[in-house]
Design a protein around this motif. Structure first.
Motif, PDB file in Angstrom:
ATOM      1  N   PRO A 186       0.824  -1.219   0.000  1.00 46.76           N
ATOM      2  CA  PRO A 186       0.000   0.000   0.000  1.00 46.76           C
ATOM      3  C   PRO A 186       0.856   1.265   0.000  1.00 46.76           C
ATOM      4  O   PRO A 186       1.873   1.352   0.693  1.00 46.76           O
ATOM      5  CB  PRO A 186      -0.790  -0.113   1.305  1.00 46.76           C
ATOM      6  N   LEU A 187       0.442   2.247  -0.800  1.00 43.41           N
ATOM      7  CA  LEU A 187       1.065   3.561  -0.801  1.00 43.41           C
ATOM      8  C   LEU A 187       0.357   4.412   0.248  1.00 43.41           C
ATOM      9  O   LEU A 187      -0.750   4.892   0.026  1.00 43.41           O
ATOM     10  CB  LEU A 187       0.957   4.193  -2.188  1.00 43.41           C
ATOM     11  N   LYS A 188       0.979   4.574   1.400  1.00 44.94           N
ATOM     12  CA  LYS A 188       0.316   5.189   2.548  1.00 44.94           C
ATOM     13  C   LYS A 188      -0.195   6.600   2.252  1.00 44.94           C
ATOM     14  O   LYS A 188      -1.255   6.993   2.734  1.00 44.94           O
ATOM     15  CB  LYS A 188       1.265   5.202   3.745  1.00 44.94           C
ATOM     16  N   ASP A 189       0.558   7.366   1.454  1.00 43.99           N
ATOM     17  CA  ASP A 189       0.147   8.738   1.153  1.00 43.99           C
ATOM     18  C   ASP A 189      -1.129   8.790   0.322  1.00 43.99           C
ATOM     19  O   ASP A 189      -1.828   9.809   0.317  1.00 43.99           O
ATOM     20  CB  ASP A 189       1.265   9.482   0.421  1.00 43.99           C
ATOM     21  N   ASN A 190      -1.427   7.717  -0.403  1.00 39.07           N
ATOM     22  CA  ASN A 190      -2.651   7.665  -1.200  1.00 39.07           C
ATOM     23  C   ASN A 190      -3.833   7.087  -0.418  1.00 39.07           C
ATOM     24  O   ASN A 190      -4.958   7.091  -0.911  1.00 39.07           O
ATOM     25  CB  ASN A 190      -2.429   6.834  -2.460  1.00 39.07           C
ATOM     26  N   ILE A 191      -3.547   6.579   0.777  1.00 40.09           N
ATOM     27  CA  ILE A 191      -4.594   5.986   1.608  1.00 40.09           C
ATOM     28  C   ILE A 191      -5.027   6.919   2.737  1.00 40.09           C
ATOM     29  O   ILE A 191      -6.225   7.071   2.991  1.00 40.09           O
ATOM     30  CB  ILE A 191      -4.110   4.649   2.200  1.00 40.09           C
ATOM     31  N   ARG A 192      -4.058   7.564   3.377  1.00 43.01           N
ATOM     32  CA  ARG A 192      -4.380   8.433   4.519  1.00 43.01           C
ATOM     33  C   ARG A 192      -3.706   9.797   4.380  1.00 43.01           C
ATOM     34  O   ARG A 192      -2.602   9.907   3.839  1.00 43.01           O
ATOM     35  CB  ARG A 192      -3.945   7.786   5.837  1.00 43.01           C
ATOM     36  N   SER A 193      -4.383  10.824   4.911  1.00 43.48           N
ATOM     37  CA  SER A 193      -3.810  12.163   4.936  1.00 43.48           C
ATOM     38  C   SER A 193      -2.864  12.288   6.129  1.00 43.48           C
ATOM     39  O   SER A 193      -2.768  11.381   6.962  1.00 43.48           O
ATOM     40  CB  SER A 193      -4.921  13.204   5.051  1.00 43.48           C
ATOM     41  N   ARG A 208      -6.761  10.998   8.310  1.00 46.29           N
ATOM     42  CA  ARG A 208      -8.050  10.811   7.628  1.00 46.29           C
ATOM     43  C   ARG A 208      -7.881   9.824   6.476  1.00 46.29           C
ATOM     44  O   ARG A 208      -6.957   9.918   5.690  1.00 46.29           O
ATOM     45  CB  ARG A 208      -8.551  12.155   7.108  1.00 46.29           C
ATOM     46  N   THR A 209      -8.807   8.876   6.360  1.00 44.77           N
ATOM     47  CA  THR A 209      -8.775   7.937   5.231  1.00 44.77           C
ATOM     48  C   THR A 209      -9.287   8.636   3.978  1.00 44.77           C
ATOM     49  O   THR A 209     -10.387   9.202   3.974  1.00 44.77           O
ATOM     50  CB  THR A 209      -9.641   6.696   5.522  1.00 44.77           C
ATOM     51  N   LYS A 210      -8.506   8.598   2.934  1.00 43.82           N
ATOM     52  CA  LYS A 210      -8.838   9.334   1.718  1.00 43.82           C
ATOM     53  C   LYS A 210      -9.920   8.629   0.890  1.00 43.82           C
ATOM     54  O   LYS A 210     -10.132   7.425   1.006  1.00 43.82           O
ATOM     55  CB  LYS A 210      -7.572   9.528   0.872  1.00 43.82           C
ATOM     56  N   SER A 211     -10.575   9.427   0.042  1.00 47.16           N
ATOM     57  CA  SER A 211     -11.631   8.923  -0.835  1.00 47.16           C
ATOM     58  C   SER A 211     -11.300   9.280  -2.285  1.00 47.16           C
ATOM     59  O   SER A 211     -10.877  10.403  -2.576  1.00 47.16           O
ATOM     60  CB  SER A 211     -12.986   9.531  -0.456  1.00 47.16           C
ATOM     61  N   TRP A 212     -11.531   8.326  -3.177  1.00 45.74           N
ATOM     62  CA  TRP A 212     -11.191   8.509  -4.585  1.00 45.74           C
ATOM     63  C   TRP A 212     -12.304   7.966  -5.482  1.00 45.74           C
ATOM     64  O   TRP A 212     -12.970   6.996  -5.135  1.00 45.74           O
ATOM     65  CB  TRP A 212      -9.899   7.775  -4.926  1.00 45.74           C
ATOM     66  N   ALA A 213     -12.463   8.592  -6.619  1.00 48.90           N
ATOM     67  CA  ALA A 213     -13.308   8.046  -7.678  1.00 48.90           C
ATOM     68  C   ALA A 213     -12.414   7.677  -8.855  1.00 48.90           C
ATOM     69  O   ALA A 213     -11.306   8.208  -8.998  1.00 48.90           O
ATOM     70  CB  ALA A 213     -14.368   9.054  -8.112  1.00 48.90           C
ATOM     71  N   VAL A 214     -12.896   6.775  -9.677  1.00 50.74           N
ATOM     72  CA  VAL A 214     -12.171   6.361 -10.889  1.00 50.74           C
ATOM     73  C   VAL A 214     -13.102   6.463 -12.080  1.00 50.74           C
ATOM     74  O   VAL A 214     -14.265   6.036 -12.014  1.00 50.74           O
ATOM     75  CB  VAL A 214     -11.643   4.918 -10.775  1.00 50.74           C
ATOM     76  N   ILE A 215     -12.584   7.037 -13.160  1.00 52.47           N
ATOM     77  CA  ILE A 215     -13.280   7.015 -14.450  1.00 52.47           C
ATOM     78  C   ILE A 215     -12.313   6.369 -15.440  1.00 52.47           C
ATOM     79  O   ILE A 215     -11.265   6.930 -15.757  1.00 52.47           O
ATOM     80  CB  ILE A 215     -13.676   8.425 -14.929  1.00 52.47           C
ATOM     81  N   ASP A 216     -12.645   5.162 -15.875  1.00 51.28           N
ATOM     82  CA  ASP A 216     -11.800   4.386 -16.783  1.00 51.28           C
ATOM     83  C   ASP A 216     -12.415   4.437 -18.177  1.00 51.28           C
ATOM     84  O   ASP A 216     -13.420   3.771 -18.451  1.00 51.28           O
ATOM     85  CB  ASP A 216     -11.694   2.947 -16.275  1.00 51.28           C
ATOM     86  N   VAL A 217     -11.817   5.245 -19.051  1.00 49.74           N
ATOM     87  CA  VAL A 217     -12.381   5.489 -20.380  1.00 49.74           C
ATOM     88  C   VAL A 217     -11.801   4.473 -21.358  1.00 49.74           C
ATOM     89  O   VAL A 217     -10.697   4.638 -21.889  1.00 49.74           O
ATOM     90  CB  VAL A 217     -12.072   6.922 -20.851  1.00 49.74           C
ATOM     91  N   GLY A 218     -12.551   3.408 -21.590  1.00 51.92           N
ATOM     92  CA  GLY A 218     -12.105   2.349 -22.472  1.00 51.92           C
ATOM     93  C   GLY A 218     -12.763   2.397 -23.836  1.00 51.92           C
ATOM     94  O   GLY A 218     -13.517   3.324 -24.154  1.00 51.92           O
ATOM     95  N   HIS A 219     -12.500   1.384 -24.634  1.00 51.67           N
ATOM     96  CA  HIS A 219     -13.043   1.351 -25.993  1.00 51.67           C
ATOM     97  C   HIS A 219     -14.523   0.964 -26.002  1.00 51.67           C
ATOM     98  O   HIS A 219     -15.336   1.629 -26.632  1.00 51.67           O
ATOM     99  CB  HIS A 219     -12.244   0.361 -26.844  1.00 51.67           C
ATOM    100  N   PHE A 220     -14.866  -0.101 -25.279  1.00 53.29           N
ATOM    101  CA  PHE A 220     -16.247  -0.593 -25.275  1.00 53.29           C
ATOM    102  C   PHE A 220     -17.103   0.115 -24.239  1.00 53.29           C
ATOM    103  O   PHE A 220     -18.263   0.412 -24.478  1.00 53.29           O
ATOM    104  CB  PHE A 220     -16.236  -2.101 -25.018  1.00 53.29           C
ATOM    105  N   THR A 221     -16.525   0.384 -23.062  1.00 52.44           N
ATOM    106  CA  THR A 221     -17.272   1.058 -22.003  1.00 52.44           C
ATOM    107  C   THR A 221     -16.386   2.083 -21.301  1.00 52.44           C
ATOM    108  O   THR A 221     -15.164   2.002 -21.330  1.00 52.44           O
ATOM    109  CB  THR A 221     -17.760   0.069 -20.919  1.00 52.44           C
ATOM    110  N   THR A 222     -17.050   3.038 -20.673  1.00 56.30           N
ATOM    111  CA  THR A 222     -16.413   3.902 -19.688  1.00 56.30           C
ATOM    112  C   THR A 222     -16.951   3.454 -18.337  1.00 56.30           C
ATOM    113  O   THR A 222     -18.163   3.397 -18.135  1.00 56.30           O
ATOM    114  CB  THR A 222     -16.749   5.379 -19.933  1.00 56.30           C
TER     115      THR A 222
END
Length: 339
Positions: A163-170, A174-188
């Motif tokens: 785990p990359l601690k800086d990407n998990i906790r501030s 505080r536990t961090k929150s992330w969204a992902v948008i994966d723009v692919g060929h067939f689906t996003t």
């Protein structure tokens, strides 16, 4: 110590991306998701080149990748349907990926740990079948994850699967929150990890870049160009087409991209608008990430691309597999010795 070979396998509808890790070495791989029935090739040099990209599925020989495009006359990417994992095309691409990794002399391919995936909207009802179909080809242990989760894991875990601690906790814990948008060929595909917890209601998919490809092909065909879908896929990147010489089609490409970008933006807004401001970031991945970055950043300043967005899903799968193997090795080391 567990030294099993790990393979992250992203069988995309435009390209196959794989990242293998074995004996301390990483093996990246990518080739076009084109499949066609094989035909005899008489010229020895061409036949030798085609052999690498030829596989046999259910008693039939198939060309894959560039050989399928050039020799087999494949005019489009494989598998533009929800149930494509049931067909020979998917099996041919998995088999071709394993064959190519063998040519790269990746050790441990007789019993690897393989991670594969599906679009977010298909994951719940395809996971078990995907694992079963893939396992019948790779002959190892197979784990299925959603595609956007793979992109998230490429950001959450380091190259060793830790785990990359800086990407998990501030800094204040505080536990961090992330969204992902994966723009692919067939689906996003969309994913929300609120305080590192998967939010079921935000897992969704919408149109991918193939909508832009279709739009561009219709536009060019209407203007008298003789082009294939693969030609149009490449034109989205180059903004040119070869038709009695190289032609600039920047205006047509921009219109096609705007067409699909509007759909993706609308879906992203519906899913994430209420969460965006409270997130540590919205991660963009996939082959269409660069196309969507500026359009989404105009509304959400915390949009950022993951490293090597096109390979992010395969990379994340590989890192997840390494994490699993690391945990298993630690468990083995704690087992009491038997007398």
């Amino acid at each position: 110590m567990n030294q099993r070979t790990v393979i992250g396998l992203d069988i995309g509808r435009s390209a196959v991306k794989a990242v293998a890790y074995a004996e301390g070495k990483k093996y990246p791989l990518s080739f076009a998701s084109a499949v066609s029935l094989a035909i005899p090739i008489t010229l020895e040099q061409a036949a030798v080149a085609a052999e690498l990209e030829t596989v046999t599925v259910n008693g039939k020989d198939y060309f894959t990748g560039e050989t399928a495009r050039l020799q087999g006359g494949a005019t489009m990417s494989a598998g533009l349907s929800d149930d494509w994992i049931r067909g020979d095309e998917y099996k041919a691409l998995v088999m071709s990926a394993m064959k190519r990794l063998g040519v790269l002399c990746v050790p441990g391919l007789a019993d690897p740990y393989v991670v594969v995936g599906t679009p977010a909207a298909l994951f719940a009802h395809q996971r078990e079948e995907l694992e079963k179909v893939t396992q019948s080809i790779v002959k190892g242990e197979v784990k299925a994850l959603s595609q956007p989760l793979g992109a998230y894991l490429s950001f959450l875990l380091d190259a060793d699967g830790l785990p990359l601690k800086d990407n998990i906790r501030s800094a204040n814990g505080r536990t961090k929150s992330w969204a992902v948008i994966d723009v692919g060929h067939f689906t996003t595909d969309f994913l929300l990890m609120r305080e590192n917890t998967y939010i079921e209601s935000k897992a969704a998919s919408c149109e991918g870049m193939n909508v832009a490809t279709d739009h561009l092909m219709k536009t060019l065909t209407g203007k008298g160009y003789k082009v294939s879908l693969l030609d149009c896929e490449q034109a989205l990147q180059t903004r040119t087409i070869f038709h009695f010489g190289e032609k600039d089609i920047s205006a047509e490409v921009e219109a096609a991209l705007s067409h699909v970008a509007a759909r993706i933006t609308a879906k992203a807004t519906a899913l994430l608008a209420s969460d965006a401001a409270s997130l540590d970031g919205i991660l963009l991945a996939g082959g269409g990430a660069m196309i969507m970055k500026d359009r989404l950043h105009a509304d959400w300043q915390n949009v950022k691309m993951v490293e090597r967005p096109r390979m992010a899903v395969a990379e994340g799968y590989c890192r997840y597999g390494k994490s699993v193997q690391l945990k298993r090795s630690m468990a083995e080391s704690k087992e009491p010795a038997h007398v």
